[in-house]
Design a protein around this motif. Structure first.
Motif, PDB file in Angstrom:
ATOM      1  N   VAL A 361      -0.413   3.458 -42.734  1.00 31.09           N
ATOM      2  CA  VAL A 361       0.938   3.259 -43.267  1.00 31.09           C
ATOM      3  C   VAL A 361       1.910   4.236 -42.601  1.00 31.09           C
ATOM      4  CG1 VAL A 361       2.390   3.466 -45.335  1.00 31.09           C
ATOM      5  CG2 VAL A 361       0.160   2.335 -45.477  1.00 31.09           C
ATOM      6  N   LEU A 362       1.498   5.492 -42.503  1.00 33.18           N
ATOM      7  CA  LEU A 362       2.351   6.509 -41.885  1.00 33.18           C
ATOM      8  C   LEU A 362       2.541   6.234 -40.399  1.00 33.18           C
ATOM      9  CD1 LEU A 362       0.945   9.641 -43.712  1.00 33.18           C
ATOM     10  CD2 LEU A 362       3.254   8.739 -43.939  1.00 33.18           C
ATOM     11  N   ASN A 363       1.481   5.823 -39.712  1.00 31.87           N
ATOM     12  CA  ASN A 363       1.590   5.520 -38.281  1.00 31.87           C
ATOM     13  C   ASN A 363       2.566   4.368 -38.039  1.00 31.87           C
ATOM     14  OD1 ASN A 363      -0.223   7.532 -37.797  1.00 31.87           O
ATOM     15  ND2 ASN A 363      -1.932   6.207 -37.241  1.00 31.87           N
ATOM     16  N   GLN A 364       2.527   3.371 -38.909  1.00 31.02           N
ATOM     17  CA  GLN A 364       3.463   2.250 -38.787  1.00 31.02           C
ATOM     18  C   GLN A 364       4.897   2.724 -39.016  1.00 31.02           C
ATOM     19  OE1 GLN A 364       2.031  -0.703 -41.555  1.00 31.02           O
ATOM     20  NE2 GLN A 364       0.089  -0.959 -40.458  1.00 31.02           N
ATOM     21  N   GLU A 365       5.063   3.648 -39.958  1.00 32.80           N
ATOM     22  CA  GLU A 365       6.389   4.200 -40.230  1.00 32.80           C
ATOM     23  C   GLU A 365       6.883   4.989 -39.013  1.00 32.80           C
ATOM     24  OE1 GLU A 365       9.597   4.524 -42.985  1.00 32.80           O
ATOM     25  OE2 GLU A 365       7.757   3.326 -43.036  1.00 32.80           O
ATOM     26  N   GLU A 373      10.448  12.076 -29.874  1.00 34.68           N
ATOM     27  CA  GLU A 373      11.716  12.770 -30.099  1.00 34.68           C
ATOM     28  C   GLU A 373      12.193  12.678 -31.539  1.00 34.68           C
ATOM     29  OE1 GLU A 373      11.167  10.498 -27.846  1.00 34.68           O
ATOM     30  OE2 GLU A 373      11.523  11.345 -25.849  1.00 34.68           O
ATOM     31  N   TRP A 374      11.614  11.776 -32.300  1.00 33.08           N
ATOM     32  CA  TRP A 374      11.981  11.651 -33.716  1.00 33.08           C
ATOM     33  C   TRP A 374      11.793  12.970 -34.464  1.00 33.08           C
ATOM     34  CZ3 TRP A 374       8.739   9.422 -38.180  1.00 33.08           C
ATOM     35  CH2 TRP A 374       9.544   9.161 -39.300  1.00 33.08           C
ATOM     36  N   TYR A 417       3.997  13.368 -38.665  1.00 31.64           N
ATOM     37  CA  TYR A 417       4.007  13.247 -37.206  1.00 31.64           C
ATOM     38  C   TYR A 417       4.169  14.622 -36.560  1.00 31.64           C
ATOM     39  CZ  TYR A 417       5.197  10.931 -32.732  1.00 31.64           C
ATOM     40  OH  TYR A 417       5.221  10.478 -31.438  1.00 31.64           O
ATOM     41  N   ALA A 418       5.061  15.428 -37.078  1.00 31.78           N
ATOM     42  CA  ALA A 418       5.258  16.778 -36.538  1.00 31.78           C
ATOM     43  C   ALA A 418       4.004  17.634 -36.712  1.00 31.78           C
ATOM     44  CB  ALA A 418       6.455  17.441 -37.219  1.00 31.78           C
ATOM     45  N   THR A 419       3.248  17.380 -37.786  1.00 34.31           N
ATOM     46  CA  THR A 419       1.992  18.108 -38.005  1.00 34.31           C
ATOM     47  C   THR A 419       0.952  17.718 -36.969  1.00 34.31           C
ATOM     48  OG1 THR A 419       2.449  18.233 -40.378  1.00 34.31           O
ATOM     49  CG2 THR A 419       0.174  18.610 -39.684  1.00 34.31           C
ATOM     50  N   LEU A 420       0.839  16.422 -36.672  1.00 36.34           N
ATOM     51  CA  LEU A 420      -0.082  15.986 -35.612  1.00 36.34           C
ATOM     52  C   LEU A 420       0.270  16.660 -34.293  1.00 36.34           C
ATOM     53  CD1 LEU A 420      -0.513  12.107 -36.134  1.00 36.34           C
ATOM     54  CD2 LEU A 420      -1.720  13.991 -37.239  1.00 36.34           C
ATOM     55  N   GLN A 421       1.565  16.724 -34.001  1.00 35.87           N
ATOM     56  CA  GLN A 421       1.994  17.372 -32.765  1.00 35.87           C
ATOM     57  C   GLN A 421       1.667  18.868 -32.777  1.00 35.87           C
ATOM     58  OE1 GLN A 421       6.149  16.299 -32.714  1.00 35.87           O
ATOM     59  NE2 GLN A 421       5.788  14.375 -31.617  1.00 35.87           N
ATOM     60  N   GLN A 454      -5.308   6.655 -33.974  1.00 36.28           N
ATOM     61  CA  GLN A 454      -4.864   6.469 -32.591  1.00 36.28           C
ATOM     62  C   GLN A 454      -3.690   7.382 -32.250  1.00 36.28           C
ATOM     63  OE1 GLN A 454      -3.852   2.427 -31.654  1.00 36.28           O
ATOM     64  NE2 GLN A 454      -3.589   2.818 -29.472  1.00 36.28           N
ATOM     65  N   LEU A 455      -2.799   7.604 -33.211  1.00 40.75           N
ATOM     66  CA  LEU A 455      -1.644   8.467 -32.965  1.00 40.75           C
ATOM     67  C   LEU A 455      -2.082   9.905 -32.714  1.00 40.75           C
ATOM     68  CD1 LEU A 455       1.454   8.590 -32.850  1.00 40.75           C
ATOM     69  CD2 LEU A 455       1.448   9.037 -35.326  1.00 40.75           C
ATOM     70  N   PHE A 456      -3.030  10.393 -33.496  1.00 44.67           N
ATOM     71  CA  PHE A 456      -3.554  11.748 -33.311  1.00 44.67           C
ATOM     72  C   PHE A 456      -4.131  11.895 -31.902  1.00 44.67           C
ATOM     73  CE2 PHE A 456      -6.853  14.940 -33.296  1.00 44.67           C
ATOM     74  CZ  PHE A 456      -6.385  15.956 -34.117  1.00 44.67           C
ATOM     75  N   VAL A 457      -4.926  10.933 -31.481  1.00 39.30           N
ATOM     76  CA  VAL A 457      -5.590  10.998 -30.172  1.00 39.30           C
ATOM     77  C   VAL A 457      -4.563  10.956 -29.046  1.00 39.30           C
ATOM     78  CG1 VAL A 457      -7.226   9.862 -28.627  1.00 39.30           C
ATOM     79  CG2 VAL A 457      -7.705   9.961 -31.080  1.00 39.30           C
ATOM     80  N   GLN A 458      -3.597  10.024 -29.124  1.00 32.84           N
ATOM     81  CA  GLN A 458      -2.608   9.904 -28.055  1.00 32.84           C
ATOM     82  C   GLN A 458      -1.737  11.143 -27.947  1.00 32.84           C
ATOM     83  OE1 GLN A 458      -2.415   7.022 -25.857  1.00 32.84           O
ATOM     84  NE2 GLN A 458      -1.396   8.700 -24.759  1.00 32.84           N
TER      85      GLN A 458
END
Length: 547
Positions: A361-365, A373-374, A417-421, A454-458
């Protein structure tokens, strides 16, 4: 499935669950069982478990795995165990002995992430003893000497009654076989055993005398000898076989730490390439992610890297040195960010309606709002549970810059998202200091729960600039443990021989360099935030002293 086919059991005791995998001799996982294990937090920074609970849940997990695999338990040839590097305590009759301020005898494990022994770790580090050179220059409260010193100074009755202190993986082997055969992996990494000294390694007893633990080795509480990974530890006793749902006589391998098992399960491709080009090891990092993350790199010569554990001889790949970086909170940090807001219930409802999980859900958001850049206005220092590497600062804490009053789901997604980064910037920092000391890391072999995201890995690929290799068998920790069972059962001559036969690469994720400038700038901010944290802390302490 042929009834004469042979199988192995790999058992992984993580922070929150005991898992068992049934693996064939080619490395295929054919069945898996999982059972939650109890965990207790009696005080801030105290984390405890029960060895009896873990053993019982392991038996359930194995029986579940055999049922799922649709095989007969008589087809199991060998078993091996990995576990978190938690400290287990028993009395002289080998019954559980409390390590808890509650006095509950069932609570006989200080969990790896327990930070009760910060003061003791600081005391040990002030000694400057030479063994500290082999733990990155500083011992951590997550390692065993500080925990042991805490027990001696705070639970004198427990210390007086103690008959065995052991790592959790070594306990599993002891309970299975009745043989107290400790692992080179656990003892080199968490107890300061010097695996490279002498023919089979050695303890430096002057260290334990210096820190007030000279009596640790009396009456067999900790044996003098340890055994390399892949060694045969013994056979299942009748009692243990009955409890685990296996036949007596099954061969048992020497134990290993969970992350190190993951490294063995991940690096089969590297081992194959390394037969022709030894420099392949120099390029590879095994990243094992879960509640925390471990970053494992191996070399043919010792590399002393401040803030990175090691160099450890033979702790993961036999006859090679290991450097182990790590982040004390990754999966746990992501979950904290997701849950610590008023929109969490909304996220749960959205996930339930979409028949998916909260992360999707979060990845889709995130995908709705464009690229990385978000997050330009949100900066996170992910040291909520201290920094293991390369700062080696247990007193470090998390920071976030850019908070607003926005409580929407999209704002939670931005923080997520910022936490994954931020976690990926932490990995980049670890790789950076490793490469400064001789590594040339360009390939990350990754396993664990993070690989499902997938977002974490990329983000890890883009931020580190490394290729990410995902294993064909995603349960690489279970596979690595099964590889040790195969070697202990004499189906392969060595761990290095078994790895390329049983472990293979699946998908490869390449970095996208379009956002390199953006990430380079945020990485500079990431490192600057720690300096600001230190400055703020110094000013705060100064103001307290003045009052």
């Amino acid at each position: 499935m042929k009834h004469d086919q042979e199988f192995l059991v790999g058992v992984d005791v993580g922070t929150l669950s005991a898992r068992a995998g049934i693996v064939d001799l080619k490395g295929n996982l054919v069945g898996m069982g999982i059972q939650p294990i109890s965990i207790y937090h009696p005080q801030t920074d105290f984390v405890e478990q029960s060895s009896e609970d873990i053993w019982e849940k392991t038996g359930r997990a194995i029986k579940e795995a055999i049922k799922q695999a649709q095989i007969e338990f008589q087809q199991i040839l060998g078993i091996s165990f990995d576990a978190t590097c938690s400290l287990v305590c028993f009395d002289k009759k080998h019954e559980p002995l409390t390590i808890s301020p509650t006095g509950d005898s069932k609570r006989n494990i200080i969990v790896w992430m327990d930070h009760r022994a910060i003061k003791e770790a600081n005391f040990i580090n002030q000694t400057g003893h030479r063994v500290l050179n082999y733990v990155g220059g500083k011992i951590s409260p997550e390692q065993q000497p500080p925990k042991l010193k805490w027990i001696k100074e705070n639970l004198s009755e427990t210390w007086a009654r103690a008959g065995k202190f052991m790592d959790l993986a070594d306990f599993m082997v002891f309970r299975a076989t009745g043989q107290d055969k400790r692992s080179l992996c656990t003892n080199v990494c968490k107890w300061t055993y010097l695996g490279h000294e002498g023919k089979k390694g050695s303890w430096d007893y002057t260290f334990f005398e210096m820190i007030g633990l000279g009596d640790l080795f009396e009456e067999g509480k900790v044996p003098k000898l340890v055994y390399p990974v892949g060694s045969f530890a013994g056979i299942l006793t009748k009692k243990s076989a009955r409890e685990l749902g296996l036949r007596p006589g099954v061969k048992v391998g020497v134990g290993i730490i969970d992350a190190h098992a993951g490294g063995i399960g991940l690096l089969g491709h590297c081992a194959k390439l390394g037969l022709k080009d030894r420099n392949q090891w120099n390029k590879a990092l095994a990243l094992i992610g879960g509640t925390s993350s471990c970053h494992m790199a191996t070399s043919s010569e010792p590399r002393f890297i401040p803030g990175v554990w090691g160099p450890y001889w033979g702790a993961m790949i036999p006859d090679m040195w290991l450097n182990e970086g790590g982040q004390s909170a990754t999966g746990s940090l992501i979950d904290y960010v997701i849950k610590n807001n008023s929109s969490y219930e909304n996220l749960e409802e959205l996930a339930e309606k979409a028949h998916t999980d909260i992360y999707q859900v979060l990845n889709q958001e995130v995908s709705r709002y464009g690229g990385p850049e978000w997050t330009k206005d949100i900066h996170i220092l992910p040291y909520h549970h201290g920094n293991r590497s390369p700062r080696a600062d247990v007193n470090a804490r998390g920071m976030m810059v850019g908070l607003t009053l926005n409580q929407s789901v999209s704002e939670v997604a931005k923080h997520y998202y910022a936490t994954l980064q931020a976690i990926a910037y932490g990995t980049r920092h670890i790789i950076e200091v490793m490469n400064e000391k001789g590594y040339q890391i360009s390939d990350i072999y990754m396993c664990g729960g993070h690989t499902k995201n997938q977002l974490f890995v990329q983000e890890h690929a883009d931020i580190t600039g490394c290729n990410i290799y995902l294993p064909e068998e995603r349960e690489a920790v279970l596979l690595g443990t099964a590889i040790l069972a195969a070697v202990a059962s004499s189906k392969y001559c060595s761990v290095r021989e078994a790895m390329p036969q049983m472990s293979k690469v699946g998908e490869v994720i390449r970095p996208n360099f379009n956002n390199k400038k953006y990430h380079d700038t945020r990485y500079r901010i990431f490192k600057l935030m720690y300096e600001q944290f230190k400055e703020i802390g110094a000013l705060s302490n100064e103001s307290i002293l003045e009052t």
